[in-house]
Design a protein around this motif. Structure first.
Motif: not given
Length: 511
Positions: A227-247
């Motif tokens: 559960r802790r992994l999933v909770v942290l992954m949500g915002p982490g996906a946006i933080g780490t993937g901003i370049t890919q999101i923008q592409m």
């Protein structure tokens, strides 16, 4: 030294991967050009590649590695591997039905990520075919990322860093030997994407077994760790993937432009990924386990020194890379891609986007470093917040600049938003006292910038004085610029000579 050795390992393998990727892109450009088939392939692989980078390589890695390392330290290797097996079960339970659903709903998905294709039946039909062939790559690479995370947590960085080399080699083989069987180069590439996922998964499974950390499927159990992994992954996906999101957003916006705009942005992005991969990804990958260990051991002085060296190395390599790509964009694109179906008009289009993207290279690298400083402290919310602000700015800028500048305006808006993101991250870290800057960075930071400006001036003068910019001339310009930059860095004291000497003496020692 641990940071530099890890960065050298990851950066070296990433460089090999990027070189193989260039060979793949040169072959792709020659066979597909920058028209409807190339646009369709770019769109087809965008979704599984985005999801892989957001969750598998990005958010999953930066949240799983610290948790796995903490579990191993507190309860031992067996407990950590049991945790990895539970995570594997959860991944499969989610991704298998998701993959099947996506294959069925692919027409609707493509209408969202490339709405401009709706009015172009040729590109739409090609993209649908390619996307269904390539989408299983997401499932395969997500499991591969889990195995790579286990290896990285053990500070065995080489196997996962080498996996992208296999991706490029499989795609090159698909283009060379599979085009006739598949019916077209685009179909061969799409099939090759999924085959490469199978090859990479097998490679990492063997590496885990070789290093004594085989991951076995455990009965699915939703416990506090998962559960802790999933909770942290949500915002982490946006933080780490901003370049890919923008592409992806760039692709969506560019789909409304004439044919060729999507692939021009793709080829330009591929070129900027060379310094970003060698420097940014290598820094982030090596920094995370090192910084996590120092924070757990409560060594604030070593934390400050490690963070400062990461920023220093990022500037030392990122600034000249940006200057070189901006000033030599045209000759680089001409030398790499202009052949076959890729003509002078495509060279001009890609070079413009490349120069615009390159202006943000130092910012992209700093984002990677600053985000890792947050992730090592299990803070995934701050990178998410700054990324959202930057994304809104990038989309607004792309829409405003698209009309006067075309696809180049889209790339320029992305670069500007990267600098905003880096600035917001730095301000947030400093407010919390999590960005201490040591004397070495304060002393050498300005000198690095001055050396990069001197190299840029030298490149500009040399290019104006050269009658040709062919392959030999381009190689001479790049080599000369690198030599000038190295000389200026040494003369100005922009590098720590003592640290380099210690690294050379110890780089062959085990990490």
């Amino acid at each position: 030294m641990s940071l530099l050795r890890g960065m050298a390992t990851v950066g070296g393998l990433t460089a090999v991967s990027r070189i193989a990727g260039f060979a793949r892109d040169i072959l792709t450009a020659s066979l597909l050009g920058a028209g409807p088939m190339a646009d369709a392939f770019v769109i087809a692989v965008k979704l599984p590649n985005l999801a892989r980078r957001l969750f598998a390589d990005g958010a999953f890695m930066v949240t799983f590695v610290p948790q796995y390392a903490a579990e191993r330290g507190e309860r031992g290797r067996a407990a950590a591997l049991a945790f990895a097996g539970e995570v594997l079960a959860a991944l499969l339970a989610v991704l298998i039905p998701l993959t099947l659903l996506a294959l069925l709903a692919m027409p609707a998905i493509l209408a969202v990520i490339a709405p401009g294709f709706v009015a172009d039946p040729v590109r739409q039909a090609l993209a649908l075919d390619y996307a269904r062939l390539a989408f299983p790559y997401l499932l395969l690479m997500s499991v591969s990322a889990l195995l790579g995370g286990v290896l990285n947590a053990q500070e065995r960085l080489a196997p996962f860093a080498a996996a992208p080399i296999l991706f490029n080699l499989v795609l090159i083989a698909a283009l060379l030997f599979g085009t006739r069987l598949a019916g077209s180069p685009g179909r061969a590439l799409a099939i090759g994407v999924t085959l490469s996922g199978i090859v990479q998964l097998a490679w990492l499974a063997l590496a885990c077994r070789r290093h004594g950390v085989p991951v076995r499927l455990m009965p699915p159990r939703i416990g506090p760790r998962l559960r802790r992994l999933v909770v942290l992954m949500g915002p982490g996906a946006i933080g780490t993937g901003i370049t890919q999101i923008q592409m992806v957003l760039n692709t969506l916006i560019a789909s409304f432009l004439p044919a060729g705009a999507v692939s021009a942005l793709y080829y330009a992005d591929r070129l900027t990924q060379l310094p970003l991969g060698i420097v940014g990804i290598a820094l982030g990958t090596a920094l995370l386990p090192t910084l996590t260990r120092l924070l757990v051991e409560d060594r604030p002085e070593d934390v400050a020194a490690t963070q400062s060296r990461a920023i220093e190395v990022g500037l030392l390599l990122g600034l000249p890379a940006a200057a070189g790509l901006i000033l030599l964009a045209g000759p680089i694109v001409h030398g790499l891609f202009e052949r076959g179906a890729f003509g002078p008009e495509q060279t001009v289009a890609v070079a413009g986007a490349l120069a615009a993207y390159a202006a943000g290279i130092p910012a992209y690298i700093l984002i990677r470093v600053f985000s890792t400083l947050c992730f090592a402290r299990l803070d995934t919310a701050t990178p998410m917040r700054t990324a959202l602000v930057a994304t809104i700015l990038a989309v607004a800028g792309a829409v405003l600049l698209m009309r006067p500048l075309g696809h180049v305006g889209i790339a320029l808006a992305t670069a500007v938003s990267a600098w905003v993101n880096a600035g917001l991250l730095a301000r947030s870290l400093r407010r919390r006292g999590a960005l201490p800057v040591d004397a070495g960075l304060r002393r050498r930071g300005g000198r690095i910038a001055l050396a990069a400006l001197g190299m840029a001036a030298g490149l500009l003068l040399a290019r104006q004085g050269m009658a040709a910019t062919g392959g030999a001339a381009l190689a001479a310009l790049i080599a000369g610029g690198a030599a000038l930059y190295a000389a200026l860095c040494l003369a100005l004291g922009a590098v720590d000579r003592g640290g380099l000497a210690r690294f050379r003496r110890r780089k062959h020692l085990p990490g």
